[in-house]
Design a protein around this motif. Structure first.
Motif, PDB file in Angstrom:
ATOM      1  N   ARG A 212      19.655  -9.110  24.151  1.00 19.81           N
ATOM      2  CA  ARG A 212      20.098  -9.998  25.227  1.00 19.81           C
ATOM      3  C   ARG A 212      21.623  -9.918  25.325  1.00 19.81           C
ATOM      4  O   ARG A 212      22.341 -10.651  24.641  1.00 19.81           O
ATOM      5  N   PRO A 213      22.157  -9.046  26.179  1.00 20.75           N
ATOM      6  CA  PRO A 213      23.621  -8.869  26.246  1.00 20.75           C
ATOM      7  C   PRO A 213      24.349 -10.131  26.686  1.00 20.75           C
ATOM      8  O   PRO A 213      25.493 -10.359  26.281  1.00 20.75           O
ATOM      9  N   GLU A 214      23.708 -10.959  27.528  1.00 20.23           N
ATOM     10  CA  GLU A 214      24.382 -12.173  27.983  1.00 20.23           C
ATOM     11  C   GLU A 214      24.602 -13.156  26.834  1.00 20.23           C
ATOM     12  O   GLU A 214      25.508 -13.999  26.894  1.00 20.23           O
ATOM     13  N   ILE A 215      23.800 -13.046  25.778  1.00 17.46           N
ATOM     14  CA  ILE A 215      24.022 -13.917  24.613  1.00 17.46           C
ATOM     15  C   ILE A 215      25.274 -13.475  23.866  1.00 17.46           C
ATOM     16  O   ILE A 215      26.031 -14.309  23.353  1.00 17.46           O
ATOM     17  N   ASP A 216      25.522 -12.167  23.822  1.00 13.45           N
ATOM     18  CA  ASP A 216      26.804 -11.709  23.263  1.00 13.45           C
ATOM     19  C   ASP A 216      27.960 -12.228  24.114  1.00 13.45           C
ATOM     20  O   ASP A 216      29.015 -12.601  23.591  1.00 13.45           O
ATOM     21  N   GLY A 217      27.762 -12.257  25.435  1.00 10.96           N
ATOM     22  CA  GLY A 217      28.792 -12.825  26.306  1.00 10.96           C
ATOM     23  C   GLY A 217      29.009 -14.296  26.018  1.00 10.96           C
ATOM     24  O   GLY A 217      30.148 -14.786  26.038  1.00 10.96           O
TER      25      GLY A 217
ATOM     26  N   ILE B 188      21.114 -19.546  27.861  1.00  2.12           N
ATOM     27  CA  ILE B 188      20.138 -18.683  27.177  1.00  2.12           C
ATOM     28  C   ILE B 188      18.818 -18.661  27.935  1.00  2.12           C
ATOM     29  O   ILE B 188      18.204 -17.603  28.126  1.00  2.12           O
ATOM     30  N   LEU B 189      18.374 -19.821  28.388  1.00  4.02           N
ATOM     31  CA  LEU B 189      17.113 -19.899  29.133  1.00  4.02           C
ATOM     32  C   LEU B 189      17.205 -19.142  30.454  1.00  4.02           C
ATOM     33  O   LEU B 189      16.247 -18.480  30.875  1.00  4.02           O
ATOM     34  N   ALA B 190      18.351 -19.202  31.101  1.00  2.00           N
ATOM     35  CA  ALA B 190      18.521 -18.544  32.408  1.00  2.00           C
ATOM     36  C   ALA B 190      18.482 -17.031  32.298  1.00  2.00           C
ATOM     37  O   ALA B 190      18.043 -16.334  33.224  1.00  2.00           O
ATOM     38  N   GLY B 191      18.955 -16.472  31.192  1.00  2.62           N
ATOM     39  CA  GLY B 191      18.995 -15.025  31.057  1.00  2.62           C
ATOM     40  C   GLY B 191      20.106 -14.412  31.888  1.00  2.62           C
ATOM     41  O   GLY B 191      21.071 -15.076  32.258  1.00  2.62           O
ATOM     42  N   ARG B 192      19.944 -13.134  32.212  1.00  2.43           N
ATOM     43  CA  ARG B 192      21.022 -12.438  32.927  1.00  2.43           C
ATOM     44  C   ARG B 192      20.639 -12.065  34.354  1.00  2.43           C
ATOM     45  O   ARG B 192      21.270 -11.192  34.970  1.00  2.43           O
ATOM     46  N   SER B 193      19.605 -12.709  34.892  1.00  2.00           N
ATOM     47  CA  SER B 193      19.173 -12.349  36.249  1.00  2.00           C
ATOM     48  C   SER B 193      20.138 -12.832  37.317  1.00  2.00           C
ATOM     49  O   SER B 193      20.201 -12.279  38.410  1.00  2.00           O
ATOM     50  N   SER B 194      20.939 -13.867  37.001  1.00  2.00           N
ATOM     51  CA  SER B 194      21.902 -14.373  37.979  1.00  2.00           C
ATOM     52  C   SER B 194      23.194 -13.576  37.917  1.00  2.00           C
ATOM     53  O   SER B 194      23.441 -12.838  36.962  1.00  2.00           O
ATOM     54  N   ARG B 195      24.029 -13.748  38.928  1.00  2.00           N
ATOM     55  CA  ARG B 195      25.305 -13.038  38.955  1.00  2.00           C
ATOM     56  C   ARG B 195      26.205 -13.475  37.802  1.00  2.00           C
ATOM     57  O   ARG B 195      26.880 -12.653  37.176  1.00  2.00           O
ATOM     58  N   LEU B 196      26.208 -14.765  37.515  1.00  2.00           N
ATOM     59  CA  LEU B 196      27.011 -15.247  36.386  1.00  2.00           C
ATOM     60  C   LEU B 196      26.482 -14.694  35.073  1.00  2.00           C
ATOM     61  O   LEU B 196      27.252 -14.368  34.165  1.00  2.00           O
ATOM     62  N   GLY B 197      25.158 -14.596  34.960  1.00  2.00           N
ATOM     63  CA  GLY B 197      24.570 -14.007  33.764  1.00  2.00           C
ATOM     64  C   GLY B 197      24.983 -12.560  33.596  1.00  2.00           C
ATOM     65  O   GLY B 197      25.234 -12.090  32.487  1.00  2.00           O
ATOM     66  N   GLN B 198      25.087 -11.840  34.718  1.00  2.00           N
ATOM     67  CA  GLN B 198      25.519 -10.450  34.670  1.00  2.00           C
ATOM     68  C   GLN B 198      26.987 -10.334  34.279  1.00  2.00           C
ATOM     69  O   GLN B 198      27.391  -9.372  33.628  1.00  2.00           O
ATOM     70  N   VAL B 199      27.782 -11.337  34.673  1.00  2.00           N
ATOM     71  CA  VAL B 199      29.192 -11.354  34.245  1.00  2.00           C
ATOM     72  C   VAL B 199      29.272 -11.509  32.724  1.00  2.00           C
ATOM     73  O   VAL B 199      30.032 -10.802  32.056  1.00  2.00           O
ATOM     74  N   LEU B 200      28.467 -12.423  32.184  1.00  2.00           N
ATOM     75  CA  LEU B 200      28.443 -12.599  30.730  1.00  2.00           C
ATOM     76  C   LEU B 200      27.954 -11.338  30.025  1.00  2.00           C
ATOM     77  O   LEU B 200      28.326 -11.080  28.876  1.00  2.00           O
ATOM     78  N   ALA B 201      27.102 -10.577  30.703  1.00  2.00           N
ATOM     79  CA  ALA B 201      26.549  -9.355  30.113  1.00  2.00           C
ATOM     80  C   ALA B 201      27.424  -8.136  30.392  1.00  2.00           C
ATOM     81  O   ALA B 201      27.013  -7.000  30.125  1.00  2.00           O
ATOM     82  N   SER B 202      28.629  -8.344  30.921  1.00  2.00           N
ATOM     83  CA  SER B 202      29.522  -7.227  31.236  1.00  2.00           C
ATOM     84  C   SER B 202      30.298  -6.776  30.007  1.00  2.00           C
ATOM     85  O   SER B 202      30.350  -7.470  28.987  1.00  2.00           O
ATOM     86  N   GLY B 203      30.910  -5.605  30.135  1.00  2.00           N
ATOM     87  CA  GLY B 203      31.564  -4.948  29.006  1.00  2.00           C
ATOM     88  C   GLY B 203      32.546  -5.782  28.203  1.00  2.00           C
ATOM     89  O   GLY B 203      32.421  -5.882  26.975  1.00  2.00           O
ATOM     90  N   PRO B 204      33.559  -6.400  28.842  1.00  2.00           N
ATOM     91  CA  PRO B 204      34.549  -7.157  28.057  1.00  2.00           C
ATOM     92  C   PRO B 204      33.933  -8.302  27.252  1.00  2.00           C
ATOM     93  O   PRO B 204      34.288  -8.510  26.083  1.00  2.00           O
ATOM     94  N   PHE B 205      33.014  -9.035  27.865  1.00  2.00           N
ATOM     95  CA  PHE B 205      32.374 -10.139  27.160  1.00  2.00           C
ATOM     96  C   PHE B 205      31.511  -9.627  26.009  1.00  2.00           C
ATOM     97  O   PHE B 205      31.503 -10.203  24.913  1.00  2.00           O
ATOM     98  N   ILE B 206      30.776  -8.544  26.256  1.00  2.00           N
ATOM     99  CA  ILE B 206      29.927  -7.990  25.204  1.00  2.00           C
ATOM    100  C   ILE B 206      30.768  -7.498  24.029  1.00  2.00           C
ATOM    101  O   ILE B 206      30.428  -7.716  22.862  1.00  2.00           O
ATOM    102  N   SER B 207      31.879  -6.838  24.324  1.00  2.00           N
ATOM    103  CA  SER B 207      32.735  -6.302  23.255  1.00  2.00           C
ATOM    104  C   SER B 207      33.245  -7.418  22.353  1.00  2.00           C
ATOM    105  O   SER B 207      33.201  -7.307  21.115  1.00  2.00           O
ATOM    106  N   ILE B 208      33.732  -8.487  22.958  1.00  2.00           N
ATOM    107  CA  ILE B 208      34.227  -9.611  22.159  1.00  2.00           C
ATOM    108  C   ILE B 208      33.060 -10.320  21.462  1.00  2.00           C
ATOM    109  O   ILE B 208      33.164 -10.712  20.299  1.00  2.00           O
ATOM    110  N   GLY B 209      31.934 -10.450  22.168  1.00  2.00           N
ATOM    111  CA  GLY B 209      30.782 -11.108  21.569  1.00  2.00           C
ATOM    112  C   GLY B 209      30.246 -10.385  20.356  1.00  2.00           C
ATOM    113  O   GLY B 209      29.904 -11.000  19.348  1.00  2.00           O
ATOM    114  N   ARG B 210      30.193  -9.067  20.422  1.00  2.00           N
ATOM    115  CA  ARG B 210      29.704  -8.295  19.277  1.00  2.00           C
ATOM    116  C   ARG B 210      30.635  -8.397  18.080  1.00  2.00           C
ATOM    117  O   ARG B 210      30.200  -8.303  16.923  1.00  2.00           O
TER     118      ARG B 210
END
Length: 400
Positions: free
Chosen positions: A6-11, A259-281
Motif C-alpha cells: 500500500r504505497p499511500e500508507i508509506d505516504g 488507510i480505509l480510503a486507499g489510493r483510488s482518490s486523487r489525494l490518495g495518489q498524491v500520498l502514493a507519489s514518489g517523494p512521499f513514498i521515499s520519505i515514508g520508506r
C-alpha cells in the motif's frame, strides 16, 4: 484480506514523521506535530494485525517467526542509532550527561524507555527534555511492548470467534481509562502502553470495515480529504497542553480514514507519489536519527542551531542520514530468514550492547550522585520542588 503493498500508507508515514521532525525542530506553526506519533500507532495497528490475521487464517502463524521479523525490522537501525549516539556523547557530553545517556541507551535497547521517562517524571532531579539524548525512543519502546501482547490477543480472538468483540472492547476500555487517567495521572497516560492500546485497536478495526465495505471513488476522496485535514489541523492547532483525548483521537481517526480510503482518490495518489513514498520508506530511520541530530546540534552550536539556516541544515542532514541508514543498515538485514536463530542473534547483540551501556551508567553513577547531593542543600528545597513540577509537565508533553 489484501496483503499487497500500500504505497499511500508509506505516504501517510511521511506525513506523520515530518510532523514530529518539524515539531522537534521548533517550527511554531506546527505546535502539535507530536501527534505524528499517533498516526504511526494506527498504521502499526493496521499493518501488524493484517499480517498476523493473514498468517493465522492461512494456518502458518508462528510467534518465533513474528518476533524474528520484528527484530529484523527494528533492531539493526535502533542498535546503530544508539551506538552512534553513544559515541557522539563520549566526544561532546559532560560526565554527568553521559551517565544519563548511558541509562537511556540501556533502556532504549531493552524497550523500556517509556517506563524510564514515566518514572523519572516524578523525580526532583530528572533531566529536562532538552537533556534527554534518546528522548524519542519512548514511543518505540511502547510500540515494541504492544507487539508482545497483541499477537496473542488476536490469536485468542480468532480461536474464540470473538475477535471483533475483543479488539473493540480492548480499544474502548483503553480509551476510557486514558481519558479518566489523563486528568489525575497524565504522565502514566502519556507514556504507558495500556493507555495507548486504543490507537492500535483503531488501526486493527480498519480491517473489519474493509472486509465488508469498499468505498467508492467519491467516498474515498472525501475520507482522504477529511483524514488529511484532521491530521494537519492537529499539527497546526494542538499544543502540548491540549486535552489528551483530542490530541490522540483526532489524528488517529484521520489516519484510519486515509488507510480505509486507499489510493483510488486523487489525494490518495498524491500520498502514493514518489517523494512521499521515499520519505515514508525511510521514516523509521528518519525518526530514529532526527532527535539525536537536533540534540547534538544544540549542544555543539548553541543558538545558531535554532535559526532558520541551522534548522534547514539539520533537516538536510536528517534526510541524508535516514536514506543512508535505510540503504546500508535496514535493508541488508531484511533478507535474513525469520527464524529463531535470527531472533537469538539479534537478542544476544542487543544484550551485549545493553550491558556495555549499563556498565557506563554504573561507573558514572557515583559522580552524578555527588553532584545531586551538593545541589540538594538545605534552603534549596522550594526551588527544587518548583523545578520538579516543571519537569513533570515537560516529561508528559515534550516527547512524541
Amino acid at each position: 484480506m489484501k496483503s499487497s503493498y500500500r504505497p499511500e500508507i508509506d505516504g501517510l508515514r511521511a506525513v506523520g514523521v515530518l510532523g514530529v521532525v518539524f515539531f522537534h525542530l521548533g517550527l511554531t506553526s506546527l505546535s502539535g506535530g507530536f501527534a505524528g506519533v499517533d498516526v504511526f500507532f494506527v498504521i502499526s495497528g493496521y499493518l501488524i494485525s493484517r499480517n498476523i490475521l493473514d498468517d493465522i487464517e492461512a494456518n502458518r502463524f508462528s510467534f518465533a517467526e513474528f518476533y524474528s521479523r520484528r527484530a529484523r525490522r527494528i533492531l539493526p537501525a535502533l542498535i546503530f542509532t544508539v551506538s552512534m549516539t553513544f559515541i557522539a556523547g563520549l566526544l561532546w557530553l559532560s560526565p554527568v550527561t553521559m551517565r544519563q545517556l548511558a541509562k537511556e541507551s540501556t533502556h532504549a535497547l531493552l524497550s523500556i524507555s517509556n517506563i524510564q521517562y514515566w518514572r523519572e517524571s516524578h523525580e526532583y532531579f530528572a533531566a529536562t527534555s532538552n537533556q534527554l539524548t534518546l528522548l524519542h525512543c519512548w514511543s518505540l519502546s511502547l510500540e515494541e511492548q504492544f507487539y508482545l501482547a497483541w499477537p496473542l490477543l488476536l490469536l485468542l480472538g480468532v480461536r474464540a470467534r470473538k475477535l471483533k468483540t475483543i479488539i473493540c472492547g480492548a480499544g474502548i476500555l483503553s480509551c476510557g481509562l486514558a481519558i479518566v487517567m489523563s486528568r489525575h495521572h497524565p504522565e502514566a497516560t502519556f507514556f504507558l502502553m495500556p493507555f495507548r492500546v486504543f490507537e492500535f485497536a483503531i488501526g486493527t478495526s480498519i480491517i473489519f470495515v474493509e472486509r465488508r465495505y469498499v468505498p467508492t471513488k467519491a467516498t474515498a476522496t472525501g475520507l482522504t480529504a477529511l483524514g488529511l485535514f484532521a491530521i494537519v489541523a492537529s499539527f497546526a492547532v494542538f499544543t502540548p497542553g491540549s486535552a489528551f483525548a483530542a490530541v490522540t483521537l483526532i489524528p488517529s481517526l484521520g489516519a484510519a480514514a486515509i488507510i480505509l480510503a486507499g489510493r483510488s482518490s486523487r489525494l490518495g495518489q498524491v500520498l502514493a507519489s514518489g517523494p512521499f513514498i521515499s520519505i515514508g520508506r525511510a521514516s523509521y530511520s528518519l525518526y530514529l536519527c532526527h532527535w539525536p541530530i537536533i540534540f547534538f546540534a544544540r549542544v555543539i552550536f548553541g543558538e545558531a542551531a535554532e535559526n532558520f539556516i541551522g534548522q534547514t541544515i539539520q533537516l538536510m542532514l536528517m534526510l541524508a542520514t535516514a536514506f543512508l541508514m535505510r540503504r546500508f543498515v535496514e535493508a541488508p538485514f531484511r533478507t535474513l530468514p525469520p527464524t529463531p536463530k535470527t531472533l537469538g542473534r539479534f537478542a544476544a547483540l542487543t544484550g551485549v550492547i545493553a550491558i556495555a551501556t549499563h556498565g557506563t551508567y554504573l561507573a558514572k553513577d557515583g559522580r552524578n550522585a555527588s553532584v545531586q547531593n551538593s545541589a540538594a542543600k538545605p534552603g534549596r528545597r522550594n526551588s527544587v520542588s518548583s523545578r520538579a513540577a516543571r519537569l513533570r509537565k515537560a516529561a508528559v508533553h515534550s516527547v512524541t
